[in-house]
Every structure is written in structure tokens, then in C-alpha cells.
Design a protein around this motif. Structure first.
Motif, PDB file in Angstrom:
ATOM      1  N   TRP A   1     -12.661 -10.908  80.186  1.00  0.00           N
ATOM      2  CA  TRP A   1     -11.344 -11.137  79.596  1.00  0.00           C
ATOM      3  C   TRP A   1     -10.408 -11.805  80.592  1.00  0.00           C
ATOM      4  O   TRP A   1      -9.698 -12.745  80.247  1.00  0.00           O
TER       5      TRP A   1
ATOM      6  N   GLY B   1     -16.704  -6.307  80.507  1.00  0.00           N
ATOM      7  CA  GLY B   1     -15.807  -6.788  79.464  1.00  0.00           C
ATOM      8  C   GLY B   1     -14.453  -7.196  79.995  1.00  0.00           C
ATOM      9  O   GLY B   1     -13.946  -8.282  79.674  1.00  0.00           O
ATOM     10  N   ASP B   2     -13.833  -6.349  80.820  1.00  0.00           N
ATOM     11  CA  ASP B   2     -12.510  -6.687  81.368  1.00  0.00           C
ATOM     12  C   ASP B   2     -12.577  -7.898  82.291  1.00  0.00           C
ATOM     13  O   ASP B   2     -11.654  -8.712  82.337  1.00  0.00           O
TER      14      ASP B   2
ATOM     15  N   ASN C   1     -16.179 -10.666  75.698  1.00  0.00           N
ATOM     16  CA  ASN C   1     -15.360  -9.468  75.862  1.00  0.00           C
ATOM     17  C   ASN C   1     -15.194  -8.726  74.545  1.00  0.00           C
ATOM     18  O   ASN C   1     -15.258  -7.494  74.504  1.00  0.00           O
TER      19      ASN C   1
ATOM     20  N   ASP D   1     -16.626  -5.022  74.533  1.00  0.00           N
ATOM     21  CA  ASP D   1     -15.606  -3.984  74.409  1.00  0.00           C
ATOM     22  C   ASP D   1     -15.814  -3.170  73.126  1.00  0.00           C
ATOM     23  O   ASP D   1     -15.684  -1.944  73.128  1.00  0.00           O
TER      24      ASP D   1
END
Length: 344
Positions: free
Chosen positions: A90, A86-87, A184, A188
Motif C-alpha cells: 500500500w 499488505g501495508d 494490498n 488485506d
């Protein structure tokens, strides 16, 4: 129940505040890559989470990490999809479509969280007032995060025109950036679902964070080591296979995975303080809040980072706050008031 919700609400407010202060704390002091920063902050926070978890368990007279192994496995998976993948998505979205557009897509997170909470956690449907509050908060955060406008010089206008032409030529890359930002949001949010689903009955907030960030740090470390080994292998292979004319091709580099060099002790202290506030404090507060609030409410309250950054930027760096920034902040605060009122 009311006291638990109140404590969760306070923690949800405090998490983005701690995150914003931490980001300003390390500011321009980090001189390495985003990957190296991710690895450093995850590894550093993991050590702190482990230490606090062990000491707290000793004080309670209990064994640390005594929760169910299956729950720990799900927490590892939540760290993989929420933090590592996810990060990364992003950060890639940020590079492709910019901060304002990425935050615009992030505004979908409270609505996604409300739907996921209903589907996966059997949470009660949010009231109409709460949905209006979530919508106002999302719109307010998006407006507050809009960059400042100022008159551009001739050279800057030429750069803007060039970048616009590049964006038109690379429409697929632009669309990919939006897809990454949306990915993301989904990953997340689902990571938060798994954390709430499998961590609440088995582990403390510190233990949950140790498992999730420890998994992420291990994966990032393995990735960095693999990149360095691959770069070394390819360089040796080229030296053995290609002649001097071919060696004009630059060898692969793994510098993006290396820790920065030449940073002063003061810079490292600032970075360490920032990591303490962002990855350690904000993460624990977030876990504490998500266990006590409906998922949609949690996502709305913890999305206030751009709003909190406005006064911090003005006080720390003298950043100008535009009228639109102020309007967005007011909308977000009104939305939060509705959300808090609706949850009692």
C-alpha cells in the motif's frame, strides 16, 4: 444476534473515526521514515495488547493466550500477509500512483470482502440493497478523497508537466503501482478472512491483535537490523577493497530503518497518542467488528476514513471542503445507511 450485529456495526463505525483522529494527532510530528513509523507503532501497540490481554485474563481467572496453537499460527500468517506485506504494498502504491488513485483501488475492498466471505467463510449472500449500498459507499469514498483543485502558478504548472511526462515515460512503474494497490486489497482482505476464521473461537480481540501485530513488529525489527548489518558489512568491505578513487561512490545507508532523532517530548507524546488511537484502538475495534458482521459489510463500514477526515481536516487544519468532497460524503453516507438497513 441482533445485539451482536448492532455492536459490530458501532465498532465498525468507530474504527475509522479513531484511525482518522489518530492520524491528525501525530500529523507532522513524526520526523522519521515510514518504515520506522511502522516499526514503532506495531511494537508499541504490541506491548499494550500484551498488557491488556494478560490483565484481562487474570481478572477472568483464566490463562492468557490459551487458544489453539494452530489458530495462533494462522493469525501469525494473517499478520504477515495483511500487515507486513499488505501495508508495504500500500505504501509503495501510494508513492507510485498517489493517494487518490490508491483510494480508488481501495474501493474494490468491500466487493472483494463480500466474495471472500462467500467463498472462504460460507457467509450468506448479501442482499441486492446491501450490494447497492456497498457500491454507493465505495463511489462516495473515492469521490470524497479527491484532492482539492486550485489555480496553479507558472512554476507549479511546469512541475505538473514534468511529472506527466515522467508518468508517460514510466508506464511500467505506474502499472506496477496499480498492481501493488490491488495486491494490498487482496492480501488485506484475506488477512481479515484468516482472522475471522481462526481467531473467533480461540482468542479475544486483544490477544488476536497482540499476535498479529507482534509478528509484524518482529519481522520489521529483524528487517531493520539486517539492513543495518548489511550496510555496515558493505562499508567495511569497500574500505578494504577499493582505492580512494572508487570511494566516491556513496556507501549504502540504513537510515530508513533508524528511529528519528531530535523530536521534542511534545512531538513524541503526539505520536504516541496517534499510535494509541490508530494501531491500538482502531485495530481492536476492527477485530471486534469483523467477528460480528459479514465481511463485505465490515469492509464497507470501515472504509469511511476519507469521509471522516473531511470535517476533521476542516476543524483542525482549516482544509477547504470542495463541492465534490461533499457530494462524495453524502453518497457514502447513503450507501452506509443502505448497508446497515440490509443487515438489520
Amino acid at each position: 444476534m441482533a445485539s451482536s450485529v448492532a455492536a459490530g456495526t458501532i465498532a465498525a463505525f468507530a474504527a475509522p473515526l479513531s484511525m482518522s483522529v489518530g492520524l491528525f494527532a501525530w500529523g507532522e510530528n513524526w520526523k522519521g521514515s515510514a518504515f520506522a513509523l511502522n516499526l514503532f507503532k506495531n511494537a508499541t501497540a504490541t506491548v499494550a495488547f500484551l498488557a491488556v490481554s494478560i490483565v484481562a485474563a487474570y481478572v477472568r481467572g483464566q490463562q492468557a493466550f490459551a487458544g489453539d496453537a494452530s489458530a495462533a499460527g494462522w493469525l501469525v500468517f494473517s499478520g504477515l500477509i495483511g500487515i507486513v506485506v499488505g501495508d508495504t504494498l500500500w505504501l509503495q502504491a501510494l508513492a507510485r500512483i498517489g493517494a487518490a488513485r490508491t483510494i480508488f483501488v481501495d474501493a474494490l475492498k468491500p466487493f472483494t470482502a463480500a466474495v471472500f466471505g462467500r467463498l472462504f467463510l460460507n457467509e450468506a449472500e448479501l442482499s441486492a440493497l446491501a450490494y447497492v449500498g456497498v457500491a454507493l459507499t465505495s463511489v462516495g469514498v473515492t469521490v470524497a478523497a479527491q484532492p482539492q483543485t486550485r489555480e496553479l502558478s507558472d512554476e507549479e504548472e511546469e512541475v505538473e508537466e514534468f511529472q506527466d511526462s515522467e508518468k508517460k515515460a514510466g508506464a511500467n512503474t505506474f502499472a506496477l503501482g496499480y498492481a501493488m494497490a490491488l495486491g494490498n486489497v487482496i492480501l488485506d482482505t484475506y488477512g481479515a478472512v484468516l482472522t475471522k476464521q481462526h481467531g473467533s473461537q480461540s482468542f479475544t480481540a486483544f490477544e488476536i491483535s497482540a499476535i498479529r501485530f507482534g509478528c509484524s513488529a518482529a519481522i520489521l525489527l529483524a528487517t531493520g537490523l539486517a539492513a543495518r548489518m548489511w550496510a555496515s558489512f558493505v562499508r567495511k568491505h569497500r574500505q578494504l577493497t577499493y582505492d580512494l578513487d572508487t570511494m566516491t561512490m556513496p556507501p549504502p545507508s540504513s537510515s530508513w530503518a533508524d528511529m528519528p532523532r531530535g523530536m521534542t517530548s511534545k512531538a513524541w507524546l503526539c505520536v504516541l497518542g496517534g499510535v494509541t488511537l490508530t494501531t491500538f484502538t482502531a485495530s481492536v475495534l476492527g477485530v471486534y467488528a469483523v467477528m460480528r458482521l459479514p465481511l463485505g459489510v465490515y469492509a464497507a463500514l470501515t472504509s469511511l476514513g476519507p469521509v471522516i477526515s473531511l470535517p476533521l481536516g476542516y476543524l483542525v487544519r482549516g482544509d477547504r471542503v470542495t463541492p465534490w468532497n461533499a457530494v462524495g460524503a453524502c453518497l457514502a453516507c447513503a450507501g452506509v445507511a443502505m448497508v446497515v438497513t440490509s443487515t438489520g
